[in-house]
Design a protein around this motif. Structure first.
Motif, PDB file in Angstrom:
ATOM      1  N   LEU A 241     -16.315  10.669  -3.222  1.00  0.00           N
ATOM      2  CA  LEU A 241     -17.125   9.448  -3.240  1.00  0.00           C
ATOM      3  C   LEU A 241     -16.280   8.212  -3.056  1.00  0.00           C
ATOM      4  O   LEU A 241     -16.768   7.190  -2.581  1.00  0.00           O
ATOM      5  N   ALA A 242     -14.994   8.307  -3.467  1.00  0.00           N
ATOM      6  CA  ALA A 242     -14.139   7.139  -3.304  1.00  0.00           C
ATOM      7  C   ALA A 242     -14.053   6.723  -1.846  1.00  0.00           C
ATOM      8  O   ALA A 242     -13.895   5.552  -1.526  1.00  0.00           O
ATOM      9  N   VAL A 243     -14.154   7.728  -0.911  1.00  0.00           N
ATOM     10  CA  VAL A 243     -14.105   7.413   0.511  1.00  0.00           C
ATOM     11  C   VAL A 243     -15.256   6.510   0.900  1.00  0.00           C
ATOM     12  O   VAL A 243     -15.154   5.660   1.779  1.00  0.00           O
ATOM     13  N   LEU A 244     -16.407   6.689   0.199  1.00  0.00           N
ATOM     14  CA  LEU A 244     -17.577   5.903   0.548  1.00  0.00           C
ATOM     15  C   LEU A 244     -17.427   4.447   0.183  1.00  0.00           C
ATOM     16  O   LEU A 244     -18.133   3.597   0.714  1.00  0.00           O
ATOM     17  N   PHE A 245     -16.542   4.130  -0.778  1.00  0.00           N
ATOM     18  CA  PHE A 245     -16.386   2.759  -1.216  1.00  0.00           C
ATOM     19  C   PHE A 245     -15.447   1.962  -0.303  1.00  0.00           C
ATOM     20  O   PHE A 245     -15.192   0.793  -0.511  1.00  0.00           O
ATOM     21  N   CYS A 246     -14.882   2.658   0.729  1.00  0.00           N
ATOM     22  CA  CYS A 246     -13.946   1.975   1.611  1.00  0.00           C
ATOM     23  C   CYS A 246     -14.719   1.127   2.606  1.00  0.00           C
ATOM     24  O   CYS A 246     -15.600   1.602   3.269  1.00  0.00           O
ATOM     25  N   THR A 247     -14.387  -0.168   2.714  1.00  0.00           N
ATOM     26  CA  THR A 247     -15.114  -1.069   3.599  1.00  0.00           C
ATOM     27  C   THR A 247     -14.135  -1.821   4.465  1.00  0.00           C
ATOM     28  O   THR A 247     -13.190  -2.398   3.947  1.00  0.00           O
ATOM     29  N   ALA A 248     -14.340  -1.800   5.764  1.00  0.00           N
ATOM     30  CA  ALA A 248     -13.458  -2.542   6.664  1.00  0.00           C
ATOM     31  C   ALA A 248     -13.926  -3.978   6.749  1.00  0.00           C
ATOM     32  O   ALA A 248     -14.886  -4.300   7.422  1.00  0.00           O
ATOM     33  N   ILE A 249     -13.235  -4.879   6.016  1.00  0.00           N
ATOM     34  CA  ILE A 249     -13.641  -6.283   5.949  1.00  0.00           C
ATOM     35  C   ILE A 249     -12.599  -7.120   6.694  1.00  0.00           C
ATOM     36  O   ILE A 249     -11.419  -7.057   6.388  1.00  0.00           O
ATOM     37  N   SER A 250     -13.027  -7.887   7.648  1.00  0.00           N
ATOM     38  CA  SER A 250     -12.100  -8.723   8.419  1.00  0.00           C
ATOM     39  C   SER A 250     -11.905 -10.066   7.738  1.00  0.00           C
ATOM     40  O   SER A 250     -12.855 -10.676   7.299  1.00  0.00           O
ATOM     41  N   ALA A 251     -10.657 -10.508   7.674  1.00  0.00           N
ATOM     42  CA  ALA A 251     -10.377 -11.802   7.046  1.00  0.00           C
ATOM     43  C   ALA A 251      -9.571 -12.670   8.010  1.00  0.00           C
ATOM     44  O   ALA A 251      -8.541 -13.229   7.684  1.00  0.00           O
ATOM     45  N   LEU A 252     -10.063 -12.795   9.235  1.00  0.00           N
ATOM     46  CA  LEU A 252      -9.333 -13.534  10.248  1.00  0.00           C
ATOM     47  C   LEU A 252      -9.392 -15.035  10.015  1.00  0.00           C
ATOM     48  O   LEU A 252      -8.579 -15.780  10.512  1.00  0.00           O
TER      49      LEU A 252
ATOM     50  N   THR B 109     -33.142  -4.433  13.107  1.00  0.00           N
ATOM     51  CA  THR B 109     -32.096  -3.564  13.632  1.00  0.00           C
ATOM     52  C   THR B 109     -30.909  -3.661  12.680  1.00  0.00           C
ATOM     53  O   THR B 109     -30.366  -4.747  12.467  1.00  0.00           O
ATOM     54  N   ILE B 110     -30.526  -2.526  12.111  1.00  0.00           N
ATOM     55  CA  ILE B 110     -29.591  -2.507  10.983  1.00  0.00           C
ATOM     56  C   ILE B 110     -28.281  -1.853  11.410  1.00  0.00           C
ATOM     57  O   ILE B 110     -28.284  -0.763  11.995  1.00  0.00           O
ATOM     58  N   ASP B 111     -27.177  -2.510  11.137  1.00  0.00           N
ATOM     59  CA  ASP B 111     -25.862  -1.971  11.491  1.00  0.00           C
ATOM     60  C   ASP B 111     -25.602  -0.653  10.766  1.00  0.00           C
ATOM     61  O   ASP B 111     -26.127  -0.402   9.674  1.00  0.00           O
ATOM     62  N   ASP B 112     -24.742   0.167  11.375  1.00  0.00           N
ATOM     63  CA  ASP B 112     -24.354   1.435  10.760  1.00  0.00           C
ATOM     64  C   ASP B 112     -23.762   1.201   9.373  1.00  0.00           C
ATOM     65  O   ASP B 112     -22.954   0.292   9.180  1.00  0.00           O
TER      66      ASP B 112
ATOM     67  N   CYS C 171     -27.614  -3.653   1.957  1.00  0.00           N
ATOM     68  CA  CYS C 171     -26.504  -3.093   1.187  1.00  0.00           C
ATOM     69  C   CYS C 171     -25.786  -2.023   1.980  1.00  0.00           C
ATOM     70  O   CYS C 171     -26.411  -1.276   2.752  1.00  0.00           O
ATOM     71  N   ASP C 172     -24.475  -1.951   1.808  1.00  0.00           N
ATOM     72  CA  ASP C 172     -23.744  -0.775   2.255  1.00  0.00           C
ATOM     73  C   ASP C 172     -23.295  -0.037   0.995  1.00  0.00           C
ATOM     74  O   ASP C 172     -23.883  -0.215  -0.061  1.00  0.00           O
TER      75      ASP C 172
ATOM     76  N   LYS D 104     -21.341  -3.131  -1.278  1.00  0.00           N
ATOM     77  CA  LYS D 104     -21.824  -4.466  -1.610  1.00  0.00           C
ATOM     78  C   LYS D 104     -23.221  -4.679  -1.048  1.00  0.00           C
ATOM     79  O   LYS D 104     -23.685  -3.942  -0.186  1.00  0.00           O
ATOM     80  N   CYS D 105     -23.884  -5.708  -1.553  1.00  0.00           N
ATOM     81  CA  CYS D 105     -25.191  -6.131  -1.066  1.00  0.00           C
ATOM     82  C   CYS D 105     -25.123  -7.596  -0.659  1.00  0.00           C
ATOM     83  O   CYS D 105     -24.418  -8.388  -1.277  1.00  0.00           O
ATOM     84  N   ILE D 106     -25.852  -7.926   0.387  1.00  0.00           N
ATOM     85  CA  ILE D 106     -25.865  -9.288   0.916  1.00  0.00           C
ATOM     86  C   ILE D 106     -27.310  -9.743   1.025  1.00  0.00           C
ATOM     87  O   ILE D 106     -28.145  -9.052   1.616  1.00  0.00           O
ATOM     88  N   PRO D 107     -27.656 -10.896   0.459  1.00  0.00           N
ATOM     89  CA  PRO D 107     -29.015 -11.404   0.595  1.00  0.00           C
ATOM     90  C   PRO D 107     -29.229 -11.973   1.992  1.00  0.00           C
ATOM     91  O   PRO D 107     -28.301 -12.464   2.635  1.00  0.00           O
ATOM     92  N   GLY D 108     -30.467 -11.903   2.465  1.00  0.00           N
ATOM     93  CA  GLY D 108     -30.773 -12.449   3.785  1.00  0.00           C
ATOM     94  C   GLY D 108     -32.213 -12.903   3.870  1.00  0.00           C
ATOM     95  O   GLY D 108     -33.056 -12.548   3.042  1.00  0.00           O
TER      96      GLY D 108
END
Length: 657
Positions: A7-18, A48-51, A134-135, A138-142
Motif C-alpha cells: 500500500l505504501a506504493v499507492l501513497f507515492c505521488t509525482a508532484i512537480s515543484a518547478l 473528464t478525470i485524470d488517471d 482525490c487521488d 490527497k484531495c483537492i476542492p474544485g
C-alpha cells in the motif's frame, strides 16, 4: 506485513515543484444540451478525470466522503427541473482514504438533468458544480460554472458585479502575505518503484524455500538433473530450464487477474473491499494458520501431482521438465499457498492490483527457482546447506502465527466497513500482542504443536528470533494506551486508524494538539501569546496529511515545538459543513464569473489558492502576526529532522523581529 508495504506504493505521488505556483486541475468539465422536444432538454455535464484521480457521488452516505453538488440558476418563470440530476450507476465500496463506503467515479463521469422550458425564448441555462477530487494521497476542492446554450452556440461569460457584503468577505480572504518573493515552496516526494513490489514477492519466495515442502526438494532435484544426464552441461541446462519454468508458472498465475481487470478496472478493488470476501479471506488465513501449526494438511488433490509426475516421466525433454516444475508447484502448495494468499490479498487492495500481483508473483517464482539453478551450476554448494530437520517445522509454525496476525487485518477491513466496533484499534493491537506472546512462548519451547519433536536445547537462531518477536510485542504495548505513545508509526495505516478507538478523545486536533480551526481565532491567540503561526492546510481525506501527523508531528522534537512554540491553525479544505448564511458570499474569479462560498471547505480552499497559488494538501506556511512568511512554505515532508529544522528556522526568524 506485505500489505502495508504494497500500500505504501499507492501513497507515492509525482508532484512537480518547478515554480511557486502549484495549481492542480485533475478534472475538466464540459456542458452541453440535448434537445428532446420543443420544450424539453437534457443538460449533460461531463467530467473528464485524470488517471489516478476520482470524484464522488451526489449521494450523502452519512460519512466524511465529499459530495458532488449541482446548483441551477433558475430564472423566474423560465424553466423547471424534471426529476433529479442522474449520475453513473456505481455500487458503494469501502475506501481506504475515508475508511467507509463511498461511491466514486474515475476516468469519466456523466451527469444528466432534464429541464422543461416555461419560456421558449430561453437559450442560456446557467449551472454550477462543486466537488472534491482525490487521488491516493490527497484531495483537492474544485468548482465549475456552466453556461449552456440550448442551441449549441458558444456563450461568452458575463462579468458579475458583487454586492458590498460579498466584496468585503472576498477581500478578507486575501491575507496579503508578505515575503513570497523571498521563498519558494518546497515539495517533498516519496517515490517507490515497481522494483520494490518485485522484491517483496522475492522475499516471500525466499521464505517459502525454508518450509518443509520445498527445502528438501532442492538437493533431490539438483541431484536428479546432474546425475541423470551423461553430460554435466546438459544437466545444468535442464536445471536452468526447470528454474525458468518455475518462474513462468508463478508469473502466469496472475494472468487471469489482468483479464478481470481489463473487463472492469474497479473489480479488483471491489473484491478487496467487499465485506463478505474479507470475511472469507479471514477464514482462509485462519485455516492456513492451523495448517501450519500441524493440525491438518491443506493440499491440492494428490491425483493432480501423480498425473503430472507420470507425464513428466513419460514425455521427457522440455515438456517433461515443465511438468516437473508444475508438479513442484502443486506438491508444495500446502506451504506456498498461504504466502501466495498473502500476495493475492495484498495486491487486490489497490488500483492496478493485477500488475502488482504479476510483479509479486514473478519475484516469488524467481526466488523459488534460483536455488535449483545455482546449486546445479555449483554442486559443491549443496554441502553448505543445513540438513533437514525439526527447524523446518519451526519455520512453518512461525509462519502460522504470522498468518494468524494477518487474518485479523481482513476482519478489521470488514469491521470498519460495517462499523461493528469489534476491532477497535486497541483491541486489534491487543490481539496482536497475544499472538506475539504465543509465538515467543513457542520459540522458547513452552508451547508445542503436533509435529514438534522434543526440544533438547534452544539454538542461538531460535533464541535470537524469539528476542526479536518479544521486542516487537513490547513495541506494541503503548498502542493500548490513550497517550501520544499509542501512535505506532512503524505500523502506520495497518492497525485501525487512531480515531477508531475505545477511548474518548479530548481534542479533535491531530495527536490531541491544541490547534484552532478558525483563522481569526487562531491569529488572535497567536498575538495574545506572542507566538508564530503555522497554517496547516489539510483535509479529512488527505492520506499524506495523516502520515505527516502520525509519523512526523508525533516525534518528540516536532510535537514539543508545535505544542509549545507555535499556534497551529488547521484549515480543512474538504469540510462540507455549511457556513452560517451571514458568512456565505459570492467570490469573483479571475475570469469574471462568480463562485459561491457556501461551506467551510470552500472558504479555506479559496483562501489557500488566493494567498499561496497552491491547492494541494498537506501545505504548511509559517507566518508572523503581520502575515509575513517566516521561511519557505512546505508540502509533504516525511523526514522529521528536515521538518523540525524548518520549524526551528521559522521560530528563529520570528524571534529576530
Amino acid at each position: 506485513m506485505l500489505k502495508q508495504l504494497y500500500l505504501a506504493v499507492l501513497f507515492c505521488t509525482a508532484i512537480s515543484a518547478l515554480s511557486f505556483a502549484q495549481i492542480l486541475e485533475p478534472v475538466k468539465w464540459k456542458g452541453s444540451a440535448n434537445k428532446i422536444s420543443d420544450t424539453e432538454y437534457e443538460l449533460v455535464f461531463t467530467a473528464t478525470i485524470d488517471d489516478g484521480w476520482a470524484i464522488y457521488s451526489q449521494k450523502d452516505l452519512g460519512g466524511f466522503a465529499p459530495q458532488t453538488l449541482f446548483e441551477f440558476e433558475k430564472e423566474a418563470g423560465k424553466y423547471e427541473l424534471i426529476g433529479e440530476t442522474s449520475e453513473p450507476q456505481v455500487a458503494p465500496k469501502f475506501d481506504e482514504i475515508f475508511q467507509e463506503d463511498v461511491i466514486k467515479f474515475k476516468k469519466q463521469a456523466v451527469f444528466r438533468q432534464r429541464i422543461r422550458l416555461l419560456d421558449e425564448t430561453l437559450n442560456i441555462v446557467k449551472a454550477y458544480v462543486e466537488y472534491q477530487t482525490c487521488d491516493d494521497a490527497k484531495c483537492i476542492p474544485g468548482d465549475f460554472d456552466f453556461n449552456i446554450a440550448l442551441d449549441g452556440s458558444k456563450f461568452a461569460i458575463e462579468a458579475v458585479e458583487l454586492d458590498e457584503r460579498s466584496r468585503a468577505l472576498s477581500e478578507a480572504l486575501n491575507l496579503n502575505i508578505k515575503g513570497k518573493d523571498k521563498y519558494e515552496a518546497t515539495v517533498n516526494v516519496e517515490e517507490k518503484t515497481s522494483l520494490g513490489i518485485f522484491f517483496l514477492g522475492f522475499l516471500g519466495g525466499l521464505i517459502a524455500l525454508l518450509t518443509p515442502c520445498v527445502f528438501p526438494m532442492i538437493p533431490l532435484t539438483v541431484s536428479f538433473f546432474t546425475k541423470s544426464s551423461g553430460e554435466n552441461k546438459k544437466g545444468v541446462f535442464n536445471s536452468i530450464l526447470y528454474g525458468v519454468f518455475i518462474f513462468l508458472i508463478y508469473a502466469l498465475l496472475s494472468l487471469p487477474f489482468h483479464l478481470i481487470d481489463s473487463l472492469d478496472p474497479e473489480i479488483l478493488n471491489n473484491i478487496s473491499t467487499n465485506v463478505t470476501l474479507n470475511i472469507i479471506f479471514f477464514a482462509v488465513f485462519i485455516a492456513f494458520a492451523f495448517s501450519f501449526f500441524g493440525y491438518y494438511e491443506l493440499t491440492l488433490p494428490s491425483s493432480w501431482s501423480n498425473a503430472l509426475d507420470s507425464k513428466a516421466n513419460k514425455i521427457g525433454g522440455f515438456i517433461g521438465i515443465f511438468f516437473m516444475a508444475l508438479t513442484l508447484a502443486i506438491v508444495s502448495f500446502s506451504c506456498t499457498g498461504p504466502i501466495l494468499g498473502t500476495l493475492l490479498g495484498s495486491s487486490l487492495t489497490a488500483d492496478g492490483g493485477a500488475m502488482q500481483l504479476t510483479l509479486g508473483m514473478s519475484g516469488f517464482g524467481l526466488a523459488l527457482a534460483l536455488p535449483f539453478t545455482l546449486f546445479a551450476m555449483f554442486p559443491k554448494w549443496l554441502n553448505t546447506l543445513p540438513k533437514s530437520g525439526g527447524w523446518l517445522n519451526t519455520v512453518k509454525v512461525v509462519l502460522g502465527f504470522i498468518e494468524l496476525a494477518l487474518a485479523l487485518k481482513f476482519l478489521s477491513n470488514a469491521d470498519l466497513v460495517e462499523h461493528w466496533g469489534l476491532l477497535k484499534r486497541e483491541i486489534f493491537i491487543g490481539l496482536w500482542i497475544i499472538i506475539g506472546i504465543g509465538l515467543v512462548l513457542y520459540l522458547f519451547g513452552k508451547i508445542k504443536f503436533p509435529h514438534d519433536g522434543p526440544l533438547n536445547k534452544l539454538g542461538g537462531f531460535r533464541i535470537t528470533t524469539a528476542i526479536l518477536f518479544l521486542a516487537f510485542v513490547i513495541y506494541l504495548i503503548p498502542g493500548l494506551t490513550n497517550t501520544k505513545y499509542a501512535n505506532l508509526k512503524l505500523l502506520s495505516g495497518f492497525p485501525p486508524p487512531l480515531f477508531y478507538s475505545i477511548y474518548d478523545k479530548d481534542s479533535e486536533c491531530p495527536l490531541n494538539l491544541n490547534c484552532y480551526k478558525d483563522l481569526d481565532e487562531g491569529i488572535a491567540v497567536a498575538k495574545a501569546e506572542n507566538k508564530p503561526i503555522m497554517l496547516d492546510f489539510t483535509g479529512w481525506a488527505c492520506v499524506n496529511c495523516r502520515k505527516m501527523e502520525e509519523q512526523v508531528w508525533s516525534t518528540s522534537d516536532v510535537y514539543d515545538m508545535l505544542s509549545e512554540q507555535y499556534v497551529v491553525i488547521s484549515l480543512y479544505v474538504d469540510d462540507n459543513k455549511d457556513l452560517p448564511e451571514s458568512e456565505q458570499f459570492q467570490f469573483l474569479r479571475p475570469n469574471g464569473s462568480a463562485k459561491t462560498i457556501k461551506s467551510i471547505g470552500n472558504k479555506w480552499a479559496t483562501l489557500q489558492t488566493i494567498n499561496f497559488e497552491n491547492n494541494s494538501q498537506p501545505f504548511y506556511a509559517l507566518l508572523n502576526h503581520d502575515m509575513e512568511l517566516l521561511n519557505a512554505t512546505k508540502g509533504y515532508t516525511p523526514d522529521e529532522d528536515e521538518y523540525y529544522q524548518w520549524l526551528l528556522e521559522g521560530l528563529g526568524n520570528f524571534n529576530k523581529n
